[in-house]
Design a protein around this motif. Sequence first.
Motif, PDB file in Angstrom:
ATOM      1  N   CYS A  88      -6.069  -1.510   5.646  1.00 47.41           N
ATOM      2  CA  CYS A  88      -6.834  -0.898   4.577  1.00 47.41           C
ATOM      3  C   CYS A  88      -8.220  -0.358   5.353  1.00 47.41           C
TER       4      CYS A  88
ATOM      5  N   LEU B 208     -10.461   0.498   3.468  1.00 50.94           N
ATOM      6  CA  LEU B 208     -11.716   0.049   2.489  1.00 50.94           C
ATOM      7  C   LEU B 208     -11.804  -1.422   2.466  1.00 50.94           C
TER       8      LEU B 208
ATOM      9  N   CYS C 213       0.624  -1.224   0.036  1.00 48.34           N
ATOM     10  CA  CYS C 213       0.088   0.026  -0.091  1.00 48.34           C
ATOM     11  C   CYS C 213       0.948   1.381  -0.054  1.00 48.34           C
TER      12      CYS C 213
ATOM     13  N   ARG D  10     -13.404  -0.664  -2.699  1.00 48.54           N
ATOM     14  CA  ARG D  10     -11.966  -1.030  -2.295  1.00 48.54           C
ATOM     15  C   ARG D  10     -11.541  -1.411  -3.825  1.00 48.54           C
ATOM     16  N   PRO D  11     -10.408  -0.773  -4.475  1.00 51.16           N
ATOM     17  CA  PRO D  11     -10.195  -1.010  -5.749  1.00 51.16           C
ATOM     18  C   PRO D  11      -9.863  -2.545  -6.083  1.00 51.16           C
TER      19      PRO D  11
ATOM     20  N   ILE E  64       0.126   2.391  -8.168  1.00 51.07           N
ATOM     21  CA  ILE E  64      -1.300   1.818  -8.466  1.00 51.07           C
ATOM     22  C   ILE E  64      -1.716   2.752  -9.654  1.00 51.07           C
TER      23      ILE E  64
ATOM     24  N   HIS F 268      -6.160   5.465   2.193  1.00 48.94           N
ATOM     25  CA  HIS F 268      -6.751   4.599   2.842  1.00 48.94           C
ATOM     26  C   HIS F 268      -6.070   3.972   3.880  1.00 48.94           C
ATOM     27  N   LEU F 269      -5.022   4.116   3.969  1.00 42.74           N
ATOM     28  CA  LEU F 269      -4.216   3.145   5.024  1.00 42.74           C
ATOM     29  C   LEU F 269      -4.284   3.754   6.220  1.00 42.74           C
TER      30      LEU F 269
ATOM     31  N   CYS G  79      -6.542  -3.994  -5.776  1.00 42.02           N
ATOM     32  CA  CYS G  79      -5.991  -4.195  -4.115  1.00 42.02           C
ATOM     33  C   CYS G  79      -6.738  -5.691  -3.695  1.00 42.02           C
TER      34      CYS G  79
ATOM     35  N   CYS H 264      -1.100   5.023   0.443  1.00 40.49           N
ATOM     36  CA  CYS H 264      -2.393   5.357   0.059  1.00 40.49           C
ATOM     37  C   CYS H 264      -3.217   6.072   0.860  1.00 40.49           C
TER      38      CYS H 264
HETATM   39  S1  SF4 Z   1      -6.970   0.875  -0.989  1.00 44.35           S
HETATM   40 FE1  SF4 Z   1      -6.445  -0.405   0.955  1.00 44.35          FE
HETATM   41  S2  SF4 Z   1      -5.273  -2.112  -0.136  1.00 44.35           S
HETATM   42 FE2  SF4 Z   1      -5.505  -0.680  -1.752  1.00 44.35          FE
HETATM   43  S3  SF4 Z   1      -3.671   0.635  -1.488  1.00 44.35           S
HETATM   44 FE3  SF4 Z   1      -5.206   1.517  -0.448  1.00 44.35          FE
HETATM   45  S4  SF4 Z   1      -4.891   0.871   1.751  1.00 44.35           S
HETATM   46 FE4  SF4 Z   1      -3.967  -0.468   0.447  1.00 44.35          FE
END
Ligand code: SF4
Length: 89
Positions: free
Chosen positions: A42, A44, A11, A50-51, A16, A35-36, A54, A33
């Motif tokens: 994560c 998400l 992450c 969530r992508p 990405i 969202h970390l 991932c 990221c």
């Molecule tokens: S969305 Fe979640 S799994 Fe994907 S890079 Fe961000 S923190 Fe990591």
Amino acid sequence: MECRPGCAACCIVISISSPIPGMPRGKPAGIPCIHLTADYRCGLFGRPERPAVCSSLPPSLEMCGQSNEEAFAILTALEQATKPGDPAS
Ligand code: SF4
Ligand code: SF4
């Protein structure tokens, strides 16, 4: 293998290219990221936004190594090896 909680190498280290909520152009290499979470999970996880990249990246010994430090080293090398070449070179 299972993902090691608190690692988050994938992450942070790798780029990405697909959009991430709040990061419409994806994530540059070396940038965490958004969202970390503070405890390196994560934010998400389990959510539809969530992508896919991932959700579909399985932990493996080849990528994650046996420690968080090893994962950072492996992914840094991988990112270097796969980043687009400098058109000037
Ligand atoms: S969305 Fe979640 S799994 Fe994907 S890079 Fe961000 S923190 Fe990591
Ligand atoms: S590098 Fe591997 S162990 Fe570390 S967060 Fe990513 S999937 Fe989990």
